[in-house]
Write a protein that holds these residues in place. Structure first.
Motif, PDB file in Angstrom:
ATOM      1  N   ALA A  44      38.431  59.376  40.104  1.00  0.00           N
ATOM      2  CA  ALA A  44      39.855  59.438  40.436  1.00  0.00           C
ATOM      3  C   ALA A  44      40.082  59.880  41.883  1.00  0.00           C
ATOM      4  CB  ALA A  44      40.577  60.383  39.476  1.00  0.00           C
ATOM      5  N   ARG A  45      39.209  60.742  42.397  1.00  0.00           N
ATOM      6  CA  ARG A  45      39.361  61.224  43.772  1.00  0.00           C
ATOM      7  C   ARG A  45      38.895  60.219  44.808  1.00  0.00           C
ATOM      8  NH1 ARG A  45      36.312  66.754  43.448  1.00  0.00           N
ATOM      9  NH2 ARG A  45      34.757  65.153  43.548  1.00  0.00           N
ATOM     10  N   CYS A  46      37.866  59.431  44.481  1.00  0.00           N
ATOM     11  CA  CYS A  46      37.194  58.613  45.500  1.00  0.00           C
ATOM     12  C   CYS A  46      37.533  57.127  45.456  1.00  0.00           C
ATOM     13  CB  CYS A  46      35.684  58.768  45.367  1.00  0.00           C
ATOM     14  SG  CYS A  46      35.115  60.441  45.700  1.00  0.00           S
ATOM     15  N   VAL A  47      38.082  56.646  44.359  1.00  0.00           N
ATOM     16  CA  VAL A  47      38.333  55.212  44.216  1.00  0.00           C
ATOM     17  C   VAL A  47      39.839  54.991  44.083  1.00  0.00           C
ATOM     18  CG1 VAL A  47      37.827  53.161  42.835  1.00  0.00           C
ATOM     19  CG2 VAL A  47      36.103  54.951  43.060  1.00  0.00           C
ATOM     20  N   ASP A  48      40.379  54.108  44.936  1.00  0.00           N
ATOM     21  CA  ASP A  48      41.825  53.857  44.900  1.00  0.00           C
ATOM     22  C   ASP A  48      42.218  53.098  43.621  1.00  0.00           C
ATOM     23  OD1 ASP A  48      42.308  50.766  45.676  1.00  0.00           O
ATOM     24  OD2 ASP A  48      40.543  51.536  46.727  1.00  0.00           O
ATOM     25  N   ASP A  49      43.498  53.147  43.290  1.00  0.00           N
ATOM     26  CA  ASP A  49      43.999  52.573  42.039  1.00  0.00           C
ATOM     27  C   ASP A  49      43.676  51.088  41.887  1.00  0.00           C
ATOM     28  OD1 ASP A  49      45.062  55.021  41.370  1.00  0.00           O
ATOM     29  OD2 ASP A  49      47.113  54.508  41.931  1.00  0.00           O
ATOM     30  N   ARG A  50      43.888  50.304  42.925  1.00  0.00           N
ATOM     31  CA  ARG A  50      43.636  48.855  42.853  1.00  0.00           C
ATOM     32  C   ARG A  50      42.169  48.579  42.525  1.00  0.00           C
ATOM     33  NH1 ARG A  50      43.683  45.609  46.355  1.00  0.00           N
ATOM     34  NH2 ARG A  50      44.902  43.893  45.594  1.00  0.00           N
ATOM     35  N   THR A  51      41.278  49.255  43.240  1.00  0.00           N
ATOM     36  CA  THR A  51      39.847  49.052  43.026  1.00  0.00           C
ATOM     37  C   THR A  51      39.443  49.510  41.638  1.00  0.00           C
ATOM     38  OG1 THR A  51      39.463  49.350  45.389  1.00  0.00           O
ATOM     39  CG2 THR A  51      37.547  49.569  43.934  1.00  0.00           C
ATOM     40  N   ARG A  52      39.970  50.649  41.213  1.00  0.00           N
ATOM     41  CA  ARG A  52      39.663  51.192  39.884  1.00  0.00           C
ATOM     42  C   ARG A  52      40.066  50.188  38.805  1.00  0.00           C
ATOM     43  NH1 ARG A  52      41.144  56.162  41.014  1.00  0.00           N
ATOM     44  NH2 ARG A  52      43.321  55.858  40.545  1.00  0.00           N
ATOM     45  N   GLU A  53      41.239  49.586  38.951  1.00  0.00           N
ATOM     46  CA  GLU A  53      41.708  48.631  37.935  1.00  0.00           C
ATOM     47  C   GLU A  53      40.885  47.344  37.940  1.00  0.00           C
ATOM     48  OE1 GLU A  53      43.533  49.588  35.575  1.00  0.00           O
ATOM     49  OE2 GLU A  53      44.202  51.450  36.489  1.00  0.00           O
ATOM     50  N   LEU A  54      40.462  46.891  39.116  1.00  0.00           N
ATOM     51  CA  LEU A  54      39.599  45.701  39.179  1.00  0.00           C
ATOM     52  C   LEU A  54      38.237  45.978  38.534  1.00  0.00           C
ATOM     53  CD1 LEU A  54      40.427  44.316  42.723  1.00  0.00           C
ATOM     54  CD2 LEU A  54      40.813  43.155  40.540  1.00  0.00           C
ATOM     55  N   GLY A  58      36.662  44.104  35.241  1.00  0.00           N
ATOM     56  CA  GLY A  58      35.308  43.570  35.256  1.00  0.00           C
ATOM     57  C   GLY A  58      34.426  44.138  34.156  1.00  0.00           C
ATOM     58  N   ALA A  59      34.521  45.427  33.941  1.00  0.00           N
ATOM     59  CA  ALA A  59      33.727  46.062  32.887  1.00  0.00           C
ATOM     60  C   ALA A  59      34.114  45.532  31.514  1.00  0.00           C
ATOM     61  CB  ALA A  59      33.897  47.577  32.943  1.00  0.00           C
ATOM     62  N   LEU A  60      35.401  45.335  31.297  1.00  0.00           N
ATOM     63  CA  LEU A  60      35.852  44.826  30.001  1.00  0.00           C
ATOM     64  C   LEU A  60      35.424  43.379  29.784  1.00  0.00           C
ATOM     65  CD1 LEU A  60      39.360  46.513  29.846  1.00  0.00           C
ATOM     66  CD2 LEU A  60      37.324  47.097  28.510  1.00  0.00           C
ATOM     67  N   ILE A  61      35.434  42.584  30.848  1.00  0.00           N
ATOM     68  CA  ILE A  61      34.925  41.207  30.743  1.00  0.00           C
ATOM     69  C   ILE A  61      33.435  41.251  30.401  1.00  0.00           C
ATOM     70  CG2 ILE A  61      34.381  39.106  32.038  1.00  0.00           C
ATOM     71  CD1 ILE A  61      36.978  39.665  33.690  1.00  0.00           C
ATOM     72  N   MET A  91      36.413  37.719  37.459  1.00  0.00           N
ATOM     73  CA  MET A  91      35.771  36.948  36.390  1.00  0.00           C
ATOM     74  C   MET A  91      34.746  35.977  36.993  1.00  0.00           C
ATOM     75  SD  MET A  91      37.421  34.330  33.611  1.00  0.00           S
ATOM     76  CE  MET A  91      37.959  33.252  34.940  1.00  0.00           C
ATOM     77  N   ASP A  92      35.137  35.287  38.058  1.00  0.00           N
ATOM     78  CA  ASP A  92      34.248  34.337  38.730  1.00  0.00           C
ATOM     79  C   ASP A  92      33.001  35.044  39.266  1.00  0.00           C
ATOM     80  OD1 ASP A  92      33.531  31.780  39.925  1.00  0.00           O
ATOM     81  OD2 ASP A  92      34.158  32.658  41.834  1.00  0.00           O
ATOM     82  N   GLY A  93      33.176  36.194  39.864  1.00  0.00           N
ATOM     83  CA  GLY A  93      32.047  36.939  40.420  1.00  0.00           C
ATOM     84  C   GLY A  93      31.086  37.452  39.372  1.00  0.00           C
ATOM     85  N   LEU A  94      31.574  37.644  38.160  1.00  0.00           N
ATOM     86  CA  LEU A  94      30.722  38.164  37.089  1.00  0.00           C
ATOM     87  C   LEU A  94      29.816  37.111  36.468  1.00  0.00           C
ATOM     88  CD1 LEU A  94      33.150  40.616  35.299  1.00  0.00           C
ATOM     89  CD2 LEU A  94      31.036  41.183  36.490  1.00  0.00           C
ATOM     90  N   VAL A  95      30.093  35.833  36.719  1.00  0.00           N
ATOM     91  CA  VAL A  95      29.295  34.765  36.106  1.00  0.00           C
ATOM     92  C   VAL A  95      27.807  34.961  36.411  1.00  0.00           C
ATOM     93  CG1 VAL A  95      28.808  32.289  36.138  1.00  0.00           C
ATOM     94  CG2 VAL A  95      31.169  33.087  36.012  1.00  0.00           C
ATOM     95  N   SER A  96      27.471  35.289  37.634  1.00  0.00           N
ATOM     96  CA  SER A  96      26.051  35.445  37.998  1.00  0.00           C
ATOM     97  C   SER A  96      25.444  36.719  37.416  1.00  0.00           C
ATOM     98  CB  SER A  96      25.884  35.438  39.516  1.00  0.00           C
ATOM     99  OG  SER A  96      26.534  36.553  40.087  1.00  0.00           O
ATOM    100  N   ILE A  97      26.279  37.616  36.922  1.00  0.00           N
ATOM    101  CA  ILE A  97      25.783  38.880  36.372  1.00  0.00           C
ATOM    102  C   ILE A  97      25.726  38.829  34.848  1.00  0.00           C
ATOM    103  CG2 ILE A  97      26.234  41.362  36.179  1.00  0.00           C
ATOM    104  CD1 ILE A  97      27.702  41.063  38.929  1.00  0.00           C
ATOM    105  N   VAL A  98      26.817  38.386  34.214  1.00  0.00           N
ATOM    106  CA  VAL A  98      26.894  38.416  32.750  1.00  0.00           C
ATOM    107  C   VAL A  98      26.720  37.046  32.109  1.00  0.00           C
ATOM    108  CG1 VAL A  98      28.350  40.471  32.778  1.00  0.00           C
ATOM    109  CG2 VAL A  98      29.412  38.221  32.652  1.00  0.00           C
ATOM    110  N   GLY A  99      26.734  36.002  32.919  1.00  0.00           N
ATOM    111  CA  GLY A  99      26.542  34.652  32.396  1.00  0.00           C
ATOM    112  C   GLY A  99      27.849  33.911  32.196  1.00  0.00           C
ATOM    113  N   LEU A 100      27.751  32.597  32.303  1.00  0.00           N
ATOM    114  CA  LEU A 100      28.922  31.737  32.151  1.00  0.00           C
ATOM    115  C   LEU A 100      29.575  31.859  30.771  1.00  0.00           C
ATOM    116  CD1 LEU A 100      30.770  29.625  33.448  1.00  0.00           C
ATOM    117  CD2 LEU A 100      29.164  27.866  32.644  1.00  0.00           C
TER     118      LEU A 100
END
Length: 125
Positions: A44-54, A58-61, A91-100
């Motif tokens: 909460a101290r180090c990561v801004d709201d926009r980045t935290r939500e993105l 990503g984690a939920l995807i 979502m697009d960026g996660l394809v190479s990490i979690v698979g299509l």
């Protein structure tokens, strides 16, 4: 690093010491069960709201979270000023990490959460 004097002062004032990065990492390395109650403070101290939500979207995807969890995360991201394209880019960026297949499975839930029509989603049978 925290000293006993700092900790005692915080306790007297009704607070808990804020963990610095290395101490938090040490606690994760040893599996400190107190992290379940204490985690998120450095985040909460180090990561801004926009980045935290993105990151949350990503984690939920990545974990194939249920629709309601993804919907809530996307609503929160939009409220934090994240654009639709940024959510789709995650979502697009996660394809190479979690698979299509995982990204494809999340796509209709993301489309629905972003308000795209049933026509856009096609046949979901």
């Amino acid at each position: 690093m925290w000293t006993w004097g700092n900790i005692l002062q915080l306790v007297r004032e009704g607070g808990r010491p804020a963990l610095d990065g290395p101490e938090l990492l040490r606690r994760f390395c040893i599996g400190d069960r107190a992290l379940a109650d204490d985690s998120g403070e450095l985040w909460a101290r180090c990561v801004d709201d926009r980045t935290r939500e993105l990151i949350r979207v990503g984690a939920l995807i990545a974990m194939s979270a249920p629709h309601v969890s993804l919907q809530t995360a996307i609503d929160d991201a939009l409220s934090a000023g994240v654009a639709d394209d940024e959510i789709i880019a995650v979502m697009d960026g996660l394809v190479s990490i979690v698979g299509l297949p995982r990204a494809v499975a999340a796509a209709p839930r993301i489309a629905f959460a972003l308000g795209y029509s049933e026509d856009f989603l096609g046949d979901q049978e």
